[in-house]
Scaffold this active site. Structure first.
Site, mmCIF file in Angstrom:
data_model
loop_
_atom_site.group_PDB
_atom_site.id
_atom_site.type_symbol
_atom_site.label_atom_id
_atom_site.label_comp_id
_atom_site.label_asym_id
_atom_site.label_seq_id
_atom_site.Cartn_x
_atom_site.Cartn_y
_atom_site.Cartn_z
ATOM 1 N N PHE A 147 0.863 -1.178 0.000
ATOM 2 C CA PHE A 147 0.000 0.000 0.000
ATOM 3 C C PHE A 147 0.898 1.225 0.000
ATOM 4 O O PHE A 147 1.540 1.551 1.008
ATOM 5 C CB PHE A 147 -0.941 0.050 1.200
ATOM 6 C CG PHE A 147 -1.841 1.252 1.155
ATOM 7 C CD1 PHE A 147 -2.977 1.245 0.357
ATOM 8 C CD2 PHE A 147 -1.539 2.409 1.851
ATOM 9 C CE1 PHE A 147 -3.794 2.368 0.271
ATOM 10 C CE2 PHE A 147 -2.344 3.535 1.776
ATOM 11 C CZ PHE A 147 -3.483 3.511 0.977
ATOM 12 N N ASP A 232 9.522 2.864 1.820
ATOM 13 C CA ASP A 232 8.320 3.655 2.112
ATOM 14 C C ASP A 232 8.062 3.581 3.610
ATOM 15 O O ASP A 232 7.536 2.593 4.120
ATOM 16 C CB ASP A 232 7.134 3.103 1.322
ATOM 17 C CG ASP A 232 5.852 3.883 1.574
ATOM 18 O OD1 ASP A 232 5.793 4.646 2.561
ATOM 19 O OD2 ASP A 232 4.888 3.718 0.797
ATOM 20 N N LYS A 261 2.679 11.401 6.782
ATOM 21 C CA LYS A 261 1.795 11.230 7.932
ATOM 22 C C LYS A 261 2.298 11.959 9.169
ATOM 23 O O LYS A 261 2.003 13.123 9.368
ATOM 24 C CB LYS A 261 1.550 9.739 8.187
ATOM 25 C CG LYS A 261 0.771 9.068 7.045
ATOM 26 C CD LYS A 261 0.230 7.738 7.426
ATOM 27 C CE LYS A 261 -0.469 7.052 6.248
ATOM 28 N NZ LYS A 261 -1.666 7.752 5.774
#
Length: 406
Positions: A147, A232, A261
């Site tokens: 993801f 990531d 984030k």
């Protein structure tokens, strides 16, 4: 005229969303109105312990005083210039973020998906300019069940059909291999490979943690093959796993790290691509950009986030409270939990399907005052703010036990 939010109940507000909001989310039926620390409160005054923390965007809790103060002070001075001009917050932010992550250069962006897209562009440019891959032939190897975001390029190399179906045609140039499989990865890498792009821990897939040695194997394989290792760390980074970066659980230094984030402190969207000068240095003016990337407000909040992490306090809290989390979940195995994976304050919990789907378990927990999020099947994710206390964490685990055994 519609009634003010304060005069409407939760169910009325939820129904009001239906005709006007695109249905790209299926949120739990709770309407949050205010929050502080690890707690949120709905519009009717009910309190809930937040065990999701905005998918790690709220690593430092809701409205952390140092982050709110940094935002307030910057709001009184300057919020946006665009990168057409210099501003007085960007260089300091970049220098401190590079030092925190042990890298040379920083490419500031806004969202996590934007960081991934930027990382892809940088890897391809490096492959053409430095590695010498023929034009338009660069490939990037990714892992199944990944993801990395929801742009059309990114969903094109997803293996989740819900994310993919109906959004093609997709960008070529990606090869998908099983996660945690070095042999498959080695077979997929060739002279056209610009980079291997993986999550050190796959969050959306259920907090899947690779075998010991896998990340070091990826680093060695990419070094031998002459391609980049792009990690990531948008969900796993910035303290979540007990280290500043999740790759630090092994002696691994990627060429490029993608951050997001938590870098915005739960206040503004902030992301970044950080890496070596030999890689990020391939970009030239006009080849990439972002109107809001690196804006003064984002740089001010991002700097305050880095300052919190520079002390090591939050990394230590995640590691120490991670032991509480693991021990509490281990005690539930065979009592509604069939398995779990945890690192730091992050866990994927597989619930006995006979007790309900992940969504149903999440709804039961919500009714008991604990907010979590399901992922595939009967798996739920736990990712509380790193400010959570041991008492609060044990209380949440006790509520999970109650939900599973009642």
């Amino acid at each position: 005229m519609t009634a003010p939010a304060r005069a409407r109940g939760s169910q009325e507000l939820i129904r009001a969303e239906e005709p006007v909001l695109a249905h790209n989310y299926h949120p739990l039926p709770v309407v949050v109105a205010r929050a502080e620390g690890a707690w949120v409160e709905d519009i009717e005054g009910r309190r809930y312990l937040d065990m999701l923390a905005g998918y790690s965007a709220l690593n430092f809790g809701h409205r952390h005083p140092a982050l709110v103060d940094a935002a307030h002070r910057q709001l009184d001075r300057l919020t946006l210039t665009s990168r057409a001009f210099h501003h007085d917050r960007l260089a300091g932010f970049a220098e401190r973020l590079a030092a925190l992550t042990g890298t040379d250069m920083v490419l500031p962006m806004n969202t996590g998906a934007e960081a991934v897209e930027s990382g892809i562009k940088v890897a391809r440019k490096w492959a053409y300019d430095v590695k010498g891959v023929p034009a338009d032939r660069a490939t990037i190897v990714v892992a199944a069940d990944n993801f990395h975001g929801r742009t059309t390029t990114i969903v094109g190399f997803s293996t989740d059909e819900t994310a993919r179906a109906g959004f093609g045609p997709f960008t070529p140039g990606f090869r998908v291999v099983p996660y945690n499989d070095l042999a498959a990865l080695e077979e997929a890498v060739d002279e056209t490979t610009a980079a291997v792009l993986i999550e050190p821990i796959q969050g959306e897939a259920g907090v899947l943690i690779p075998d010991d040695g896998y990340l070091a194997g990826v680093r060695e394989l990419t070094r031998r093959a002459g391609c980049l290792f792009v990690a990531d760390e948008i969900q796993s980074g910035l303290g979540r796993t007990g280290r500043t970066l999740a790759v630090e659980h092994e002696p691994v230094v990627p060429d490029v790290v993608l951050l997001g984030k938590a870098l915005g402190g739960g206040i503004v969207p902030v992301s970044a691509v950080v890496g070596s000068r030999g890689v990020l240095g391939v970009l030239r003016p006009g080849e990439h950009g972002s109107t809001f990337g690196g804006n003064p407000l984002a740089a001010a909040v991002g700097t305050a986030v880095v300052e919190l992490l520079e002390t090591g306090e939050f990394q230590r809290r995640a590691a120490e409270l991670g032991t509480v989390l693991r021990e509490g979940l281990a005690a539930l195995v065979g009592r509604g939990v069939v398995g779990f994976r945890a690192r730091g304050l992050w866990a994927g919990v597989d619930v006995d399907p006979a007790l309900g789907s992940g969504r149903e378990i999440s709804e039961r927990l919500m009714r008991e005052g604990v907010l979590v999020k399901d992922t595939h099947g009967s798996t739920i994710r736990l990712a509380p703010p790193l400010t959570v206390t041991g008492e609060e964490l044990r209380g949440a685990l006790g509520t999970l036990e109650k939900v599973l055994t009642s």
